[in-house]
Design a protein around this motif. Structure first.
Motif, PDB file in Angstrom:
ATOM      1  N   HIS A  13       0.844  -1.194   0.000  1.00 46.98           N
ATOM      2  CA  HIS A  13       0.000   0.000   0.000  1.00 46.98           C
ATOM      3  C   HIS A  13       0.882   1.247   0.000  1.00 46.98           C
ATOM      4  O   HIS A  13       0.638   2.202  -0.741  1.00 46.98           O
ATOM      5  CB  HIS A  13      -0.953  -0.004   1.196  1.00 46.98           C
ATOM      6  N   ALA A  14       1.945   1.229   0.817  1.00 45.21           N
ATOM      7  CA  ALA A  14       2.845   2.398   0.879  1.00 45.21           C
ATOM      8  C   ALA A  14       3.559   2.609  -0.457  1.00 45.21           C
ATOM      9  O   ALA A  14       3.719   3.743  -0.921  1.00 45.21           O
ATOM     10  CB  ALA A  14       3.858   2.211   2.012  1.00 45.21           C
ATOM     11  N   GLN A 294       6.555   1.501   5.435  1.00 47.17           N
ATOM     12  CA  GLN A 294       5.504   2.506   5.586  1.00 47.17           C
ATOM     13  C   GLN A 294       6.061   3.769   6.250  1.00 47.17           C
ATOM     14  O   GLN A 294       5.728   4.889   5.852  1.00 47.17           O
ATOM     15  CB  GLN A 294       4.336   1.936   6.426  1.00 47.17           C
ATOM     16  N   PHE A 361      -2.229   3.047   6.116  1.00 42.86           N
ATOM     17  CA  PHE A 361      -1.938   2.020   5.119  1.00 42.86           C
ATOM     18  C   PHE A 361      -2.681   0.745   5.520  1.00 42.86           C
ATOM     19  O   PHE A 361      -2.676   0.350   6.689  1.00 42.86           O
ATOM     20  CB  PHE A 361      -0.434   1.761   5.034  1.00 42.86           C
TER      21      PHE A 361
END
Ligand code: AMP
Ligand code: GLY
Length: 419
Positions: A13-14, A294, A361
Motif C-alpha cells: 500500500h505504501a 511505511q 496504510f
C-alpha cells in the motif's frame, strides 16, 4: 507509464501510495492488493506467487514496469521471468534474492567477505546440531535456513529450548523443507535497527534508518510477529554508526554479491544489531521491510519510480534522492490473537477520522458488499504519522489511531519506546 505492484500488504500500500505521486505513473495496478490499496490502484486477481500468471497478465495488459515487493515471488524468480518476457521489473533476480531465501547462503557470504555477523555453524543432520548446541551452551539462536514468514528463528535461553527448536525444524518439519537445514549461531545483544537501501548492482544508497518491533506485546514480550510498528529514524543509529555500517557492511555486501556474479538490483534490507563490539548483521532481506517501508517511504520527497528505474539501470549514483528532515511512526493495528489464531471479517470504523491526521496504510483488509472495510488478516492497518521529532511522530500516530476500532483490535502501546 502503466505500472503494476505485486503484493497485498501494508508495504505494498505504501509503495502504491508513493508511486501514485509520480507524474510518470498514468495507471497503477496491484496484484492482488487489498481493500485499502483499491483506493489507489486497480486490484488485479493474480496471486503474488503465481509467476506465470503474473507474466501473462503483465504482458496481456501492456505493463511498462512491474515492482515485485514480497520475498516469495522474488525467490521464485518473478523478476527473471518478467525481464525474460521483455517487461522491465524492479527487484533482485532469484540469484541475488537468495540473500533472504537462504540464511546458510548469506552467512557463508558474510564469512567469505569478512562482513561482521554472529559466529555460526550450518547443519543438515539433527544429531550433529544437538551435539553442537550441547557444546556451545545457551543462550543460542536456532534458525531455519529457508523462508518461514519471519517465524523460523528461536532465540533460546536454555540448551533444552534450543534442542527442542532444532528437533521441531529438522525432524518434525515445522517449516517444511525450509527447516531441513538449520543455522545455529551465537546470541548477540544490543539494540536492533533496520537499514533499507536502494542498490543498482554496484552502488548503494541508504534510506533513513528505521526500527521494527517484532514481538506481539509491550516491553518486547510475546511471540514474534511480522512487525507491530516501526519508527524512523531510531535514536541509537548515530552518524558515526552509519559511516561504520557503510564501510564495514553495506558496500562490502553489494560488492560481494557483484563479485559472486549475483548483482543486487532492488531494495536490500540490512537487519543490524548494534552490539558492544560494533554493528553486526542479523539478517539480510531482499525487499523493503514491512512495516519499516511505511515509515520510511513517508519521509521520501523524491519520485520513487525514478529511483526504481535507476536501481534497474545501474544509475543510482547519479540520482538526487531527498528525504524530509522529519521523523515517522507506523503503528500497526492487528487482529486479536495475531500472530496465532485470529478471526477475520469484522467491520472497521473510524478510518475517515484517522485519515485526517495520518496516512492509514491497509495491510489485511477487504471491501465488503456495501463498500465497507472488513478485517482480512493478522496485521490489519498501519497508521503512519510524521513529526518534527520522533516523540511528536509517535504521539501523532497514536492520536490518529484513537478513533479506529474493530472487534478484537490489538496494538502495542510502546512503539518507538521499547528499547
Ligand atoms: P531474523 O529472522 O534472522 O531477523 O531473526 C528474528 C529475530 O531474532 C531478530 O530480529 C532478532 O531479534 C533475533 N535474532 C536473530 N539472530 C540473533 C542472534 N544471533 N542473536 C540475538 N538475537 C537474534
Ligand atoms: N519487518 C521485518 C520484515 O519485513 O522482515
Amino acid at each position: 507509464m502503466r505500472v503494476l505492484v505485486v503484493g497485498s500488504g501494508g508495504r505494498e500500500h505504501a509503495i502504491c501510495w508513493k508511486l501514485k505521486q509520480s507524474p510518470k505513473v498514468t495507471e497503477l495496478f496491484c496484484a492482488p492488493g487489498n481493500g485499502g490499496i483499491a483506493q489507489t490502484a486497480k486490484c488485479v486477481d493474480v496471486k503474488a506467487t503465481d509467476v506465470d500468471g503474473m507474466v501473462k497478465w503483465a504482458k496481456d495488459n501492456a505493463m511498462d514496469f512491474v515492482v515485485v515487493a514480497p520475498d516469495d515471488p522474488l525467490a521464485l524468480g518473478m523478476v527473471d521471468a518478467l525481464e525474460g518476457a521483455g517487461i522491465p521489473a524492479f527487484g533482485p533476480r532469484a540469484n541475488a534474492a537468495i540473500v533472504e531465501a537462504s540464511k546458510a547462503f548469506s552467512k557463508e557470504l558474510m564469512k567469505k567477505y569478512h562482513i561482521p555477523t554472529a559466529r555460526y555453524e550450518t547443519f543438515t543432520e539433527l544429531d550433529k546440531a544437538l551435539a553442537y548446541i550441547e557444546e556451545q551452551g545457551a543462550p543460542i539462536v536456532v534458525k531455519a535456513d529457508g523462508l518461514a514468514l519471519g517465524k523460523g528463528v528461536v532465540v533460546a535461553a536454555t540448551v533444552d529450548e534450543a534442542k527442542a527448536a532444532a528437533r521441531e525444524m529438522m525432524a518434525d518439519k515445522k517449516f517444511g523443507e525450509s527447516g531441513s537445514t538449520v543455522v545455529i549461531e551465537e546470541c548477540m545483544t544490543g539494540p536492533e535497527v533496520t537499514v533499507l537501501a536502494f542498490a543498482d548492482g554496484e552502488h548503494v544508497r541508504t534510506m533513513p534508518a528505521s526500527q521494527d518491533h517484532k514481538r506481539a506485546f509491550d516491553g518486547n514480550r510475546g511471540p514474534n510477529t511480522g512487525g507491530m510498528g516501526a519508527v524512523s529514524p531510531p535514536p541509537q543509529y548515530t552518524p558515526e554508526t552509519a559511516r561504520r555500517c557503510m564501510d564495514e557492511i553495506f558496500l562490502p555486501t553489494i560488492r560481494a554479491l557483484k563479485a559472486e556474479g549475483r548483482p543486487f538490483h532492488g531494495v536490500i534490507y540490512f537487519g543490524l544489531m548494534l552490539t558492544p563490539d560494533g554493528p553486526r548483521v542479523v539478517e539480510y532481506n531482499a525487499r523493503f521491510g514491512d512495516p519499516e517501508c511505511q515509515a520510511v517511504l513517508s519521509l521520501l520527497d523524491s519520485d520513487l519510480l525514478d529511483i526504481f528505474t535507476a536501481c534497474r539501470e545501474g544509475t543510482l549514483d547519479r540520482m538526487d534522492i531527498r528525504w524530509k528532515d522529519q521523523a515517522a511512526c507506523c503503528l500497526v493495528l492487528a487482529s486479536g490473537g495475531y500472530p496465532l489464531d485470529y478471526q477475520k471479517g469484522y467491520p472497521i470504523s473510524g478510518l475517515e477520522e484517522a485519515g485526517k491526521s495520518a496516512v492509514v496504510f491497509h495491510a489485511g483488509t477487504r471491501l465488503g458488499e456495501h463498500g465497507e472495510y472488513l478485517t482480512n488478516g493478522g496485521r490489519v492497518l498501519g497508521v503512519t504519522a510524521l513529526g518534527g521529532t520522533l516523540d511528536q511522530a509517535i504521539a501523532s500516530a497514536y492520536a490518529a489511531a484513537a478513533p479506529i476500532s474493530f472487534q478484537g483490535m490489538h496494538f502495542r502501546r510502546d512503539i518507538g519506546r521499547a528499547f
